[in-house]
Design a protein around this motif. Structure first.
Motif, PDB file in Angstrom:
ATOM      1  N   PRO A   1      60.015 -63.514 -29.007  1.00  0.00           N
ATOM      2  CA  PRO A   1      60.867 -62.340 -29.647  1.00  0.00           C
ATOM      3  C   PRO A   1      60.034 -61.245 -30.249  1.00  0.00           C
ATOM      4  O   PRO A   1      60.301 -59.882 -29.794  1.00  0.00           O
ATOM      5  CB  PRO A   1      61.513 -63.133 -30.713  1.00  0.00           C
ATOM      6  CG  PRO A   1      61.704 -64.638 -30.576  1.00  0.00           C
ATOM      7  CD  PRO A   1      60.288 -64.694 -29.825  1.00  0.00           C
ATOM      8  N   LEU A   2      58.744 -61.488 -30.516  1.00  0.00           N
ATOM      9  CA  LEU A   2      58.041 -60.202 -30.971  1.00  0.00           C
ATOM     10  C   LEU A   2      57.605 -59.550 -29.897  1.00  0.00           C
ATOM     11  O   LEU A   2      57.676 -58.250 -29.873  1.00  0.00           O
ATOM     12  CB  LEU A   2      56.705 -60.890 -31.808  1.00  0.00           C
ATOM     13  CG  LEU A   2      55.514 -59.860 -32.059  1.00  0.00           C
ATOM     14  CD1 LEU A   2      55.938 -58.990 -33.156  1.00  0.00           C
ATOM     15  CD2 LEU A   2      54.274 -60.628 -32.575  1.00  0.00           C
ATOM     16  N   TYR A   3      57.070 -60.183 -28.807  1.00  0.00           N
ATOM     17  CA  TYR A   3      56.655 -59.379 -27.787  1.00  0.00           C
ATOM     18  C   TYR A   3      57.790 -58.501 -27.215  1.00  0.00           C
ATOM     19  O   TYR A   3      57.635 -57.503 -26.787  1.00  0.00           O
ATOM     20  CB  TYR A   3      55.961 -60.605 -26.781  1.00  0.00           C
ATOM     21  CG  TYR A   3      54.612 -60.938 -27.205  1.00  0.00           C
ATOM     22  CD1 TYR A   3      53.631 -60.296 -27.696  1.00  0.00           C
ATOM     23  CD2 TYR A   3      54.571 -62.310 -27.471  1.00  0.00           C
ATOM     24  CE1 TYR A   3      52.584 -60.931 -28.304  1.00  0.00           C
ATOM     25  CE2 TYR A   3      53.676 -63.046 -27.799  1.00  0.00           C
ATOM     26  CZ  TYR A   3      52.469 -62.380 -28.459  1.00  0.00           C
ATOM     27  OH  TYR A   3      51.420 -62.915 -28.833  1.00  0.00           O
ATOM     28  N   GLU A   4      58.921 -59.074 -27.117  1.00  0.00           N
ATOM     29  CA  GLU A   4      59.817 -58.649 -26.501  1.00  0.00           C
ATOM     30  C   GLU A   4      60.547 -57.441 -27.024  1.00  0.00           C
ATOM     31  O   GLU A   4      60.714 -56.365 -26.597  1.00  0.00           O
ATOM     32  CB  GLU A   4      60.937 -59.580 -26.211  1.00  0.00           C
ATOM     33  CG  GLU A   4      61.007 -60.768 -25.077  1.00  0.00           C
ATOM     34  CD  GLU A   4      61.960 -61.825 -25.034  1.00  0.00           C
ATOM     35  OE1 GLU A   4      62.930 -61.791 -25.860  1.00  0.00           O
ATOM     36  OE2 GLU A   4      61.749 -62.573 -24.098  1.00  0.00           O
ATOM     37  N   ALA A   5      60.501 -57.441 -28.420  1.00  0.00           N
ATOM     38  CA  ALA A   5      61.028 -56.278 -29.282  1.00  0.00           C
ATOM     39  C   ALA A   5      59.809 -55.061 -29.037  1.00  0.00           C
ATOM     40  O   ALA A   5      60.145 -54.136 -29.534  1.00  0.00           O
ATOM     41  CB  ALA A   5      61.060 -56.765 -30.928  1.00  0.00           C
ATOM     42  N   MET A   6      58.613 -55.626 -28.864  1.00  0.00           N
ATOM     43  CA  MET A   6      57.755 -54.389 -28.658  1.00  0.00           C
ATOM     44  C   MET A   6      57.535 -53.917 -27.215  1.00  0.00           C
ATOM     45  O   MET A   6      56.507 -53.374 -26.874  1.00  0.00           O
ATOM     46  CB  MET A   6      56.324 -55.164 -29.034  1.00  0.00           C
ATOM     47  CG  MET A   6      56.111 -55.495 -30.647  1.00  0.00           C
ATOM     48  SD  MET A   6      54.455 -56.017 -31.065  1.00  0.00           S
ATOM     49  CE  MET A   6      53.618 -54.377 -30.930  1.00  0.00           C
ATOM     50  N   GLY A   7      58.434 -54.253 -26.299  1.00  0.00           N
ATOM     51  CA  GLY A   7      58.500 -53.753 -25.047  1.00  0.00           C
ATOM     52  C   GLY A   7      58.011 -54.584 -24.013  1.00  0.00           C
ATOM     53  O   GLY A   7      57.959 -53.992 -22.904  1.00  0.00           O
ATOM     54  N   TYR A   8      57.408 -55.780 -24.246  1.00  0.00           N
ATOM     55  CA  TYR A   8      57.052 -56.658 -23.244  1.00  0.00           C
ATOM     56  C   TYR A   8      58.081 -57.096 -22.451  1.00  0.00           C
ATOM     57  O   TYR A   8      59.124 -57.679 -23.033  1.00  0.00           O
ATOM     58  CB  TYR A   8      56.257 -57.659 -23.731  1.00  0.00           C
ATOM     59  CG  TYR A   8      54.885 -57.155 -24.327  1.00  0.00           C
ATOM     60  CD1 TYR A   8      53.591 -57.524 -23.439  1.00  0.00           C
ATOM     61  CD2 TYR A   8      54.759 -56.485 -25.486  1.00  0.00           C
ATOM     62  CE1 TYR A   8      52.445 -57.009 -24.108  1.00  0.00           C
ATOM     63  CE2 TYR A   8      53.555 -56.049 -25.811  1.00  0.00           C
ATOM     64  CZ  TYR A   8      52.266 -56.140 -25.123  1.00  0.00           C
ATOM     65  OH  TYR A   8      51.351 -55.966 -25.728  1.00  0.00           O
ATOM     66  N   ALA A   9      58.188 -57.149 -21.295  1.00  0.00           N
ATOM     67  CA  ALA A   9      59.190 -57.560 -20.238  1.00  0.00           C
ATOM     68  C   ALA A   9      59.261 -59.254 -20.443  1.00  0.00           C
ATOM     69  O   ALA A   9      58.371 -60.168 -20.071  1.00  0.00           O
ATOM     70  CB  ALA A   9      59.159 -57.393 -19.026  1.00  0.00           C
ATOM     71  N   GLY A  10      60.290 -59.586 -21.164  1.00  0.00           N
ATOM     72  CA  GLY A  10      60.334 -61.164 -21.338  1.00  0.00           C
ATOM     73  C   GLY A  10      60.721 -61.939 -19.997  1.00  0.00           C
ATOM     74  O   GLY A  10      61.275 -61.429 -19.033  1.00  0.00           O
ATOM     75  N   ARG A  11      59.958 -63.001 -20.146  1.00  0.00           N
ATOM     76  CA  ARG A  11      60.179 -63.887 -18.966  1.00  0.00           C
ATOM     77  C   ARG A  11      60.344 -65.297 -19.473  1.00  0.00           C
ATOM     78  O   ARG A  11      59.962 -65.731 -20.466  1.00  0.00           O
ATOM     79  CB  ARG A  11      58.759 -64.060 -17.918  1.00  0.00           C
ATOM     80  CG  ARG A  11      58.614 -62.691 -17.402  1.00  0.00           C
ATOM     81  CD  ARG A  11      59.187 -62.232 -15.991  1.00  0.00           C
ATOM     82  NE  ARG A  11      58.670 -61.190 -15.361  1.00  0.00           N
ATOM     83  CZ  ARG A  11      58.104 -60.069 -15.784  1.00  0.00           C
ATOM     84  NH1 ARG A  11      57.856 -59.725 -16.875  1.00  0.00           N
ATOM     85  NH2 ARG A  11      58.001 -59.175 -14.695  1.00  0.00           N
ATOM     86  N   MET A  12      61.303 -66.091 -18.635  1.00  0.00           N
ATOM     87  CA  MET A  12      61.172 -67.581 -18.991  1.00  0.00           C
ATOM     88  C   MET A  12      59.717 -68.229 -19.110  1.00  0.00           C
ATOM     89  O   MET A  12      59.176 -68.201 -17.895  1.00  0.00           O
ATOM     90  CB  MET A  12      62.127 -68.663 -18.152  1.00  0.00           C
ATOM     91  CG  MET A  12      63.647 -68.062 -18.125  1.00  0.00           C
ATOM     92  SD  MET A  12      64.402 -68.627 -19.395  1.00  0.00           S
ATOM     93  CE  MET A  12      64.315 -70.377 -18.996  1.00  0.00           C
ATOM     94  N   LEU A  13      59.341 -68.689 -19.892  1.00  0.00           N
ATOM     95  CA  LEU A  13      58.059 -69.443 -20.092  1.00  0.00           C
ATOM     96  C   LEU A  13      57.951 -70.479 -19.102  1.00  0.00           C
ATOM     97  O   LEU A  13      56.695 -70.547 -18.338  1.00  0.00           O
ATOM     98  CB  LEU A  13      57.766 -69.796 -21.365  1.00  0.00           C
ATOM     99  CG  LEU A  13      56.368 -69.493 -22.096  1.00  0.00           C
ATOM    100  CD1 LEU A  13      56.452 -68.070 -22.646  1.00  0.00           C
ATOM    101  CD2 LEU A  13      56.122 -70.420 -23.272  1.00  0.00           C
ATOM    102  N   GLU A  14      58.889 -71.181 -18.947  1.00  0.00           N
ATOM    103  CA  GLU A  14      58.654 -72.380 -17.911  1.00  0.00           C
ATOM    104  C   GLU A  14      58.362 -71.688 -16.469  1.00  0.00           C
ATOM    105  O   GLU A  14      57.784 -72.571 -15.919  1.00  0.00           O
ATOM    106  CB  GLU A  14      60.023 -73.342 -18.009  1.00  0.00           C
ATOM    107  CG  GLU A  14      60.029 -74.110 -19.283  1.00  0.00           C
ATOM    108  CD  GLU A  14      60.458 -73.120 -20.455  1.00  0.00           C
ATOM    109  OE1 GLU A  14      60.522 -73.724 -21.755  1.00  0.00           O
ATOM    110  OE2 GLU A  14      61.118 -72.254 -20.312  1.00  0.00           O
TER     111      GLU A  14
END
Length: 143
Positions: free
Chosen positions: A116-129
């Motif tokens: 959530p931290l990375y996504e809030a900072m503009g990193y494109a979230g991806r399913m980790l798995e």
């Protein structure tokens, strides 16, 4: 509070912080990565300190002009106060100084809590798995 580059005199404090902040399995993996990064380039380890001591650490690396955030660890008593965000921003600046335009976040099960931290900072979230085989959890472009 201030973010700065790791100094050799921080080694014991950072190791203690990692042990208190991470699970046992994550600590062992991170301790090895921390030691490797120290031998390669200690300027890619950032710490957050306050009067009481070091309360956060971020371990990064660069591989072929690609910045990688391996692990961020914040003391449990200081979480959700902007420590992780400040560490990531400091590492982004360090990457920019070294002409790195793209950053990835290491994709392992231990980084799930920080997504959530990375996504809030503009990193494109991806399913980790979905990215464990590639070891990429999120991507961010600095340009």
């Amino acid at each position: 509070m201030r973010v700065r580059s790791f100094q050799l005199s921080d080694a014991t404090h950072v190791t203690e912080l990692l042990q208190v902040s991470l699970s046992e399995e994550c600590y062992e993996d991170t301790r090895r990565a921390f030691a490797r990064q120290l031998s390669f380039d200690s300027e890619l380890i950032m710490v957050m300190e306050e009067e009481a001591g070091i309360i956060g650490v971020l371990i990064g690396t660069i591989d072929q002009n690609l910045g990688c955030i391996y692990r961020v660890a914040v003391h449990p008593e200081h979480r959700r106060r902007g420590v992780g965000k400040a560490l990531v921003q400091a590492m982004e600046q360090r990457f920019q100084q070294r002409n790195v335009n793209n950053i990835v976040v290491a994709g392992d099960e231990h980084n799930k809590a920080a997504m959530p931290l990375y996504e809030a900072m503009g990193y494109a979230g991806r399913m980790l798995e979905a990215f464990q085989k590639l070891s990429i959890a999120a991507v961010h472009s600095l340009s």
